[in-house]
Write a protein that holds these residues in place. Structure first.
Motif, PDB file in Angstrom:
ATOM      1  N   ASP A 152       0.852  -1.188   0.000  1.00 17.30           N
ATOM      2  CA  ASP A 152       0.000   0.000   0.000  1.00 17.30           C
ATOM      3  C   ASP A 152       0.889   1.239   0.000  1.00 17.30           C
ATOM      4  N   ASP A 153       0.283   2.405   0.187  1.00 21.34           N
ATOM      5  CA  ASP A 153       1.050   3.647   0.090  1.00 21.34           C
ATOM      6  C   ASP A 153       2.056   3.835   1.217  1.00 21.34           C
ATOM      7  N   SER A 154       1.984   3.001   2.251  1.00 22.69           N
ATOM      8  CA  SER A 154       2.972   3.109   3.330  1.00 22.69           C
ATOM      9  C   SER A 154       4.302   2.455   2.952  1.00 22.69           C
ATOM     10  N   ALA A 155       4.332   1.703   1.856  1.00 21.92           N
ATOM     11  CA  ALA A 155       5.541   0.989   1.453  1.00 21.92           C
ATOM     12  C   ALA A 155       6.545   1.936   0.819  1.00 21.92           C
ATOM     13  N   ASP A 156       7.822   1.591   0.968  1.00 23.60           N
ATOM     14  CA  ASP A 156       8.893   2.340   0.313  1.00 23.60           C
ATOM     15  C   ASP A 156       9.097   1.752  -1.084  1.00 23.60           C
ATOM     16  N   CYS A 161       2.613  -3.565   3.955  1.00 21.43           N
ATOM     17  CA  CYS A 161       1.427  -2.764   4.226  1.00 21.43           C
ATOM     18  C   CYS A 161       1.454  -2.259   5.660  1.00 21.43           C
ATOM     19  N   GLU A 162       0.717  -1.211   5.908  1.00 20.06           N
ATOM     20  CA  GLU A 162       0.687  -0.599   7.239  1.00 20.06           C
ATOM     21  C   GLU A 162       0.128  -1.568   8.278  1.00 20.06           C
ATOM     22  N   ASN A 163      -0.909  -2.302   7.942  1.00 16.96           N
ATOM     23  CA  ASN A 163      -1.527  -3.238   8.869  1.00 16.96           C
ATOM     24  C   ASN A 163      -1.271  -4.681   8.437  1.00 16.96           C
ATOM     25  N   GLY A 193       5.262  -7.131   7.022  1.00 19.62           N
ATOM     26  CA  GLY A 193       5.695  -5.794   7.370  1.00 19.62           C
ATOM     27  C   GLY A 193       6.868  -5.307   6.532  1.00 19.62           C
ATOM     28  N   HIS A 194       7.179  -4.022   6.708  1.00 16.41           N
ATOM     29  CA  HIS A 194       8.161  -3.380   5.839  1.00 16.41           C
ATOM     30  C   HIS A 194       9.584  -3.860   6.075  1.00 16.41           C
TER      31      HIS A 194
END
Length: 420
Positions: free
Chosen positions: A241-245, A323-325, A342-343
């Motif tokens: 999602d948009d939280s990913a680098d 993803c963030e969650n 997770g990232h």
């Protein structure tokens, strides 16, 4: 290649896998190789190895090449290999199956007891990068499971020597000799024996399409061995999602894409902006590394719930949740060989030193099986124990059930236990 999941007509194309194992000519050649080794033994094996690899099978001692590895390899690299080995052993020791006994009726117990197989064949891929890590991922759970004998094969190098890194990994795993032998002919030798190569109970390890086809073939032949799992080109599906680098996602995709040009690499995201940025990053990073990478497929979906549905439909070997969650998404994943949550979680950690095996199901097999573990090298035996009183009580119902199926001898065998 770009796809939008809302386009029903292109969904099958978006999740398509290569069909190399359906190559009729290749399968016929594999069958010829296997049958030659099965019928003619060592002579057939030597002929096939000379024809295909231009090298005869050789059994090499590990020790001299492991010593060379210790001399030439930086101390930090050697320490990293030993660190990985410790993590792998720790994981597999703590996930060993345990014996279980169940009282199903007063005086009647049925137990499930685990036994190791006697002899396992381990195939360690060669090619442009001999995979010493695969040897660790196979041999350590086999040793933990209690397998008596490991027969290791690896394709020949141009100079017909043993790769020092593979030799060091073998030494760490307590393996003293390795056969220089690859391809379908190696699988046939492990399956049926050839010369000093003994037949094994199960063959484990990844390989090219010829190796995969040979494994499937020998496992279906009378008297053939078991195999670990179906194998095809390596796979990674990333949900982001948009939280990913974007740069990190691109690096993950390329880490899988560098295996070979048939590697399956997919990014699934509801974010068009992220897909655009990752696409540019993949191109830039691939160019910087020489550009020899399998292509990436980008799939735009409605939301993360739909991304999870896509992942379950594809059943990837590796699944990264960038993803963030991410943690909350894990419970909805049914089909994946390994999940990286997770990232900061990385397939690269799983490939080398997290602890679980990196030998995982591909080609959609994650729908029905998992990766290599101690269970791969073990089998469950059920053990029944019964008291005279319980036998007397259960004889009549057992006999009734047998007669319901028309099996009179079964019924009488039960009734023979009727007297306490």
């Amino acid at each position: 290649m770009r796809y939008d999941w809302s386009d029903d007509d292109r969904r099958a194309e978006a999740l398509a896998r290569p069909r190399g194992r359906d190559d009729g000519a290749m399968l016929a050649s594999v069958r010829d190789i296997v049958n030659d080794v099965r019928v003619r033994g060592w002579d057939g094996l030597v002929d096939q190895a000379r024809r295909i690899d231009r090298a005869e099978p050789r059994r090499l001692a590990v020790a001299p090449f492991a010593a060379l590895a210790r001399d030439m390899m930086p101390a930090a690299t050697q320490a990293a290999i030993r660190l990985a080995a410790r993590h792998i052993e720790t994981f597999h020791r703590q996930t060993m199956p345990t014996d279980t006994e169940v009282i199903t009726y007063p005086g009647l117990s049925v137990a499930k007891e685990w036994r190791p197989i006697r002899r396992a064949g381990l195939y360690v891929p060669g090619g442009k990068a001999p995979l010493f890590s695969t040897l660790l991922m196979l041999a350590i759970p086999a040793r933990v499971a209690g397998v008596d004998e490991l027969v290791v094969v690896t394709p020949p190098r141009p100079d017909c020597t043993l790769d020092p890194a593979i030799a060091l990994a073998a030494e760490i795993c307590g393996i003293e000799h390795i056969w220089i032998l690859g391809g379908a002919q190696a699988i046939a030798a492990l399956a049926f024996g050839a010369g000093d190569i003994p037949a094994v109970d199960r063959i484990c390890g990844p390989g090219n399409a010829w190796v995969a086809a040979a494994k499937a073939l020998v496992s279906a032949m009378p008297g053939g061995p078991g195999i670990d799992l179906p194998a095809g080109p390596s796979e990674l599906l990333v949900i982001a999602d948009d939280s990913a680098d974007p740069a990190t996602v691109a690096a993950d995709l390329l880490s899988q894409a560098e295996h070979d040009m048939e590697a399956q690499v997919l990014l699934v995201s509801p974010s068009a902006a992220l897909i655009d940025t990752v696409d540019r990053e993949v191109t830039a990073q691939s160019t910087a590394m020489g550009g020899n990478h399998a292509p990436t497929r980008f799939i735009r979906c409605r939301d993360l719930a739909e991304a999870t549905e896509i992942a379950n439909a594809y059943a990837p070997e590796h699944l990264t949740l960038a993803c963030e969650n991410a943690s909350a998404m894990v419970r909805d994943i049914r089909n994946a060989g390994a999940i990286f949550v997770g990232h900061k979680a990385a397939e690269s950690f799983g490939d080398y030193l997290a602890g679980s095996s990196h030998v995982l199901p591909t080609d959609g097999a994650a729908r029905f099986t998992g990766g290599v573990s101690t269970l791969t090298f073990m089998k469950a035996v059920t053990v029944q124990r019964i008291t005279p009183r319980a036998a007397a009580a259960l004889a009549a119902p057992a006999a009734a059930l047998a007669r319901l199926e028309g099996l009179e001898a079964h019924a009488r065998a039960a009734e023979a236990r009727a007297e306490a």
